[in-house]
Design a protein around this motif. Structure first.
Motif, PDB file in Angstrom:
ATOM      1  N   CYS A 161     -44.805 -84.297  87.090  1.00  0.00           N
ATOM      2  CA  CYS A 161     -46.094 -84.599  86.460  1.00  0.00           C
ATOM      3  C   CYS A 161     -46.950 -83.347  86.297  1.00  0.00           C
ATOM      4  O   CYS A 161     -47.816 -83.290  85.413  1.00  0.00           O
ATOM      5  CB  CYS A 161     -46.845 -85.653  87.272  1.00  0.00           C
ATOM      6  SG  CYS A 161     -46.172 -87.320  87.129  1.00  0.00           S
ATOM      7  N   GLN A 189     -40.189 -92.473  84.203  1.00  0.00           N
ATOM      8  CA  GLN A 189     -41.580 -92.816  84.494  1.00  0.00           C
ATOM      9  C   GLN A 189     -42.566 -91.703  84.157  1.00  0.00           C
ATOM     10  O   GLN A 189     -43.762 -91.961  84.003  1.00  0.00           O
ATOM     11  CB  GLN A 189     -41.742 -93.183  85.983  1.00  0.00           C
ATOM     12  CG  GLN A 189     -40.838 -94.290  86.472  1.00  0.00           C
ATOM     13  CD  GLN A 189     -40.763 -95.448  85.516  1.00  0.00           C
ATOM     14  OE1 GLN A 189     -41.790 -95.993  85.092  1.00  0.00           O
ATOM     15  NE2 GLN A 189     -39.544 -95.831  85.160  1.00  0.00           N
ATOM     16  N   SER A 191     -43.218 -89.829  81.566  1.00  0.00           N
ATOM     17  CA  SER A 191     -43.981 -89.935  80.319  1.00  0.00           C
ATOM     18  C   SER A 191     -45.031 -91.038  80.396  1.00  0.00           C
ATOM     19  O   SER A 191     -46.042 -90.996  79.677  1.00  0.00           O
ATOM     20  CB  SER A 191     -43.028 -90.207  79.144  1.00  0.00           C
ATOM     21  OG  SER A 191     -42.330 -91.434  79.339  1.00  0.00           O
ATOM     22  N   GLU A 192     -44.799 -92.038  81.263  1.00  0.00           N
ATOM     23  CA  GLU A 192     -45.773 -93.112  81.444  1.00  0.00           C
ATOM     24  C   GLU A 192     -46.925 -92.690  82.361  1.00  0.00           C
ATOM     25  O   GLU A 192     -47.978 -93.321  82.363  1.00  0.00           O
ATOM     26  CB  GLU A 192     -45.082 -94.350  82.036  1.00  0.00           C
ATOM     27  CG  GLU A 192     -43.924 -94.888  81.210  1.00  0.00           C
ATOM     28  CD  GLU A 192     -44.402 -95.443  79.877  1.00  0.00           C
ATOM     29  OE1 GLU A 192     -45.529 -95.966  79.816  1.00  0.00           O
ATOM     30  OE2 GLU A 192     -43.633 -95.343  78.897  1.00  0.00           O
ATOM     31  N   LEU A 193     -46.724 -91.659  83.144  1.00  0.00           N
ATOM     32  CA  LEU A 193     -47.716 -91.238  84.139  1.00  0.00           C
ATOM     33  C   LEU A 193     -48.449 -89.972  83.756  1.00  0.00           C
ATOM     34  O   LEU A 193     -49.284 -89.477  84.522  1.00  0.00           O
ATOM     35  CB  LEU A 193     -47.027 -91.037  85.495  1.00  0.00           C
ATOM     36  CG  LEU A 193     -46.330 -92.266  86.091  1.00  0.00           C
ATOM     37  CD1 LEU A 193     -45.617 -91.901  87.376  1.00  0.00           C
ATOM     38  CD2 LEU A 193     -47.329 -93.394  86.337  1.00  0.00           C
ATOM     39  N   ASP A 195     -50.175 -87.445  80.328  1.00  0.00           N
ATOM     40  CA  ASP A 195     -50.629 -87.349  78.941  1.00  0.00           C
ATOM     41  C   ASP A 195     -51.119 -85.921  78.704  1.00  0.00           C
ATOM     42  O   ASP A 195     -52.271 -85.599  78.978  1.00  0.00           O
ATOM     43  CB  ASP A 195     -51.757 -88.343  78.662  1.00  0.00           C
ATOM     44  CG  ASP A 195     -52.236 -88.288  77.207  1.00  0.00           C
ATOM     45  OD1 ASP A 195     -51.646 -87.522  76.415  1.00  0.00           O
ATOM     46  OD2 ASP A 195     -53.204 -89.001  76.879  1.00  0.00           O
ATOM     47  N   ASP A 292     -58.240 -94.645  79.382  1.00  0.00           N
ATOM     48  CA  ASP A 292     -57.055 -94.040  78.756  1.00  0.00           C
ATOM     49  C   ASP A 292     -56.774 -92.677  79.379  1.00  0.00           C
ATOM     50  O   ASP A 292     -56.765 -91.645  78.721  1.00  0.00           O
ATOM     51  CB  ASP A 292     -57.244 -93.926  77.241  1.00  0.00           C
ATOM     52  CG  ASP A 292     -58.484 -93.149  76.866  1.00  0.00           C
ATOM     53  OD1 ASP A 292     -59.378 -92.988  77.736  1.00  0.00           O
ATOM     54  OD2 ASP A 292     -58.586 -92.704  75.706  1.00  0.00           O
ATOM     55  N   PRO A 294     -54.154 -90.902  82.621  1.00  0.00           N
ATOM     56  CA  PRO A 294     -53.164 -91.100  83.690  1.00  0.00           C
ATOM     57  C   PRO A 294     -53.873 -91.149  85.043  1.00  0.00           C
ATOM     58  O   PRO A 294     -54.886 -90.463  85.247  1.00  0.00           O
ATOM     59  CB  PRO A 294     -52.261 -89.872  83.576  1.00  0.00           C
ATOM     60  CG  PRO A 294     -52.505 -89.320  82.207  1.00  0.00           C
ATOM     61  CD  PRO A 294     -53.926 -89.649  81.886  1.00  0.00           C
ATOM     62  N   CYS A 320     -52.329 -97.705  89.722  1.00  0.00           N
ATOM     63  CA  CYS A 320     -52.387 -97.858  88.267  1.00  0.00           C
ATOM     64  C   CYS A 320     -53.788 -98.270  87.858  1.00  0.00           C
ATOM     65  O   CYS A 320     -54.518 -98.903  88.628  1.00  0.00           O
ATOM     66  CB  CYS A 320     -51.358 -98.875  87.780  1.00  0.00           C
ATOM     67  SG  CYS A 320     -51.503-100.502  88.547  1.00  0.00           S
ATOM     68  N   GLY A 324     -49.662-103.956  82.090  1.00  0.00           N
ATOM     69  CA  GLY A 324     -48.958-104.485  80.936  1.00  0.00           C
ATOM     70  C   GLY A 324     -48.921-106.003  80.957  1.00  0.00           C
ATOM     71  O   GLY A 324     -49.427-106.652  81.884  1.00  0.00           O
ATOM     72  N   LEU A 328     -43.929-105.173  86.426  1.00  0.00           N
ATOM     73  CA  LEU A 328     -42.938-104.102  86.502  1.00  0.00           C
ATOM     74  C   LEU A 328     -41.750-104.550  87.341  1.00  0.00           C
ATOM     75  O   LEU A 328     -41.897-105.344  88.279  1.00  0.00           O
ATOM     76  CB  LEU A 328     -43.555-102.852  87.128  1.00  0.00           C
ATOM     77  CG  LEU A 328     -44.705-102.177  86.373  1.00  0.00           C
ATOM     78  CD1 LEU A 328     -45.289-101.049  87.228  1.00  0.00           C
ATOM     79  CD2 LEU A 328     -44.241-101.629  85.042  1.00  0.00           C
ATOM     80  N   ARG A 336     -43.301 -95.576  90.543  1.00  0.00           N
ATOM     81  CA  ARG A 336     -44.614 -95.226  89.979  1.00  0.00           C
ATOM     82  C   ARG A 336     -45.671 -95.101  91.067  1.00  0.00           C
ATOM     83  O   ARG A 336     -46.462 -94.157  91.079  1.00  0.00           O
ATOM     84  CB  ARG A 336     -45.039 -96.270  88.950  1.00  0.00           C
ATOM     85  CG  ARG A 336     -44.294 -96.189  87.638  1.00  0.00           C
ATOM     86  CD  ARG A 336     -45.029 -96.978  86.571  1.00  0.00           C
ATOM     87  NE  ARG A 336     -44.270 -97.059  85.340  1.00  0.00           N
ATOM     88  CZ  ARG A 336     -44.710 -97.615  84.229  1.00  0.00           C
ATOM     89  NH1 ARG A 336     -45.907 -98.169  84.197  1.00  0.00           N
ATOM     90  NH2 ARG A 336     -43.954 -97.650  83.150  1.00  0.00           N
TER      91      ARG A 336
END
Length: 491
Positions: A161, A189, A191-193, A195, A292, A294, A320, A324, A328, A336
């Motif tokens: 990260c 994970q 790319s999801e955590l 930006d 918006d 991480p 988090c 979603g 998960l 995560r």
């Protein structure tokens, strides 16, 4: 020298390639140190030349458990010592115009591992762009099961990260193919955590990335009878929905239990991209949901904004900020949460934690405590360090580890190292309450950081269990005496 004939990449450990570990204590003059480097160059140079001739790649991999006596005596058992050890070997390779190598800085302690890689990256940047070699990430001797996956996710995931890392290895005391699945899940994970394009204000870091220190905060009341911040341990918070499910199962004396309810906290929720004004230091602060940003970025910003405002409020970490439509998968939720919460704890940020990505109430509570244990913040069970099996191991490491864990997993606060060989084993065993270092034909038992006695490969599990129980009893007596002294000194 034989392996390089057959393998496309070979790994050398600077701690033992040209040295044997004796734990000798001595002072080296500059001349003596230079003579040692000349001796190492004489040993290492032929391998470098063979790599050049055969177009092989090389990994220069230092290990926290096997630094040389020379490095230990000059730099100590430190991240700096690990970095300098690797750079010495890199200079020998570069002097021979060989650059087809990468670095690794492995430790069984995620905090140490993170600091080492960050320090190495900083040193390489100082040395110049021609020192921009790839980094291989790994938490060594992570163990098995959930604990091994959490430790690996904290160390490897945190650095990924941060933008560091080119290859990874998850080291599990399990069948090797299991490691690959965890690697793939972990990489997925990142790319999801993160930006890279997130717009954030310019703030000075609120922590030292090269040396762990817990963020200084006042002590506040989190819930009735439960304080957090200051010298208090990191606390575990759950949602009201989770509390309703868990409360009927809580028994007096349980180590794993919720300590506060999220909806009942005296909590200030903020957007860390904006300046923060706090009225008092006795209020818990966290990041708003549905931003918006991480989570790691958001909480590092929060710590920075509080520091800029001259405030030191305790911080509640969340795994988090957004949710979603579908829960998960448990393996994804685990990774995560471990990456987000674990990396922030290793930065010294956080006084309480809340896990919501894992939908099961019991699973989320257990995950919270396991992350705290893996990050070295809280001890509620036995801590195991166990290496993946390899050709040097002279016994069934997986079977022995399972048998030892079955017999000793109730020993809270005891650290046990089960090591397969004499290479990395001594260093890791020295940091455990009881350690086993495999050797031929005997296994060496370490107690309280010192080699104590040897035991044969035959039926050594029963013997090791007895040693561990004796050590656990001694630790419990010592703890009781310390508590009694504290009580007597206050009256």
């Amino acid at each position: 020298m034989e392996a390089v004939k057959w393998c496309e990449m070979v790994r050398v450990n600077p701690g033992n390639y040209a040295d044997s570990k004796k734990f000798d204590v001595r002072e080296y003059t500059d001349e003596e140190y230079a003579a040692e480097l000349a001796r190492i160059e004489e040993e290492f140079a032929p391998l470098v030349e063979e790599c050049k001739t055969r177009n092989r790649a090389l990994r220069i991999g230092t290990n926290h458990g096997s630094l040389s006596d020379r490095i230990m005596n000059r730099y100590g058992d430190t991240p700096l010592g690990m970095v300098e050890s690797a750079l010495e070997f890199a200079r020998i390779a570069r002097d021979r115009d060989f650059n087809n190598f990468k670095f690794s800085m492995k430790s069984s302690n995620p905090k140490v591992m993170i600091e080492c890689y960050r320090l190495l990256a900083a040193r390489l940047a100082e040395l110049g762009t021609d020192w921009n070699y790839p980094l291989h990430l790994g938490v060594t001797e992570a163990g098995d099961g959930e604990d091994g996956r959490i430790k690996s996710a904290i160390g490897i995931g945190s650095l990924l990260c941060d933008g560091l890392g080119d290859t990874i290895r998850v080291s599990l005391t399990e069948d090797s193919p299991n490691e690959i699945a965890v690697c793939n899940d972990l990489i997925a994970q990142i790319s999801e955590l993160t930006d890279p394009n997130a717009e954030v204000p310019e703030l000075r870091l609120a922590y030292d990335p090269f040396e762990f220190e817990r963020r200084d905060t006042p002590e506040i009341e989190l819930a009735e009878g439960v304080d957090c911040g200051g010298e208090q341990t990191i606390r575990v918070v759950v949602t009201q929905a989770a509390w309703d499910k868990l409360a009927p199962r809580i028994r007096p004396g349980d180590d794993v239990k919720p300590e506060a309810i999220y909806e009942e906290l005296n909590l200030l929720e903020v957007d860390p991209r904006e300046s923060i004004t706090v009225n008092c230091d006795t209020q818990l602060v966290t990041v708003k949901d549905d931003l918006d940003l991480p989570a790691i970025t958001a909480f590092r910003l929060l710590a920075g904004q509080l520091k800029a405002a001259g405030a030191s409020n305790p911080i509640l970490l969340k795994d988090c900020l957004t949710f979603g439509d579908t829960p998960l998968e448990p393996n994804v939720a685990l990774l995560r949460a471990a990456v987000v919460i674990g990396s922030l704890l290793c930065d010294g940020i956080g006084d309480a934690i809340l896990i919501r990505g894992e939908s099961g109430a019991g699973q989320s509570l257990r995950l919270a405590y396991n992350i705290l244990q893996a990050a070295g913040c809280r001890s509620f069970k036995t801590d195991y360090v166990a290496c993946p099996s390899c050709g040097r191991t002279l016994f069934d490491l997986q079977e022995v580890t399972t048998r030892i864990k079955t017999r000793t997993e109730h020993l809270k606060g005891v650290k046990i190292a089960i090591m397969g060989c004499i290479v990395n084993g001594p260093g890791e065993a020295r940091e455990a309450d009881v350690g086993l270092t495999g050797a031929s034909p005997n296994n060496l038992i370490y107690i309280s950081g010192e080699p104590d006695h040897k035991v044969s490969n035959q039926d050594f599990v029963d013997h090791l269990e007895s040693v561990i129980r004796d050590r656990a009893q001694a630790l419990e007596v010592a703890r009781s005496e310390r508590e009694a002294n504290i009580i007597s000194s206050t009256h």
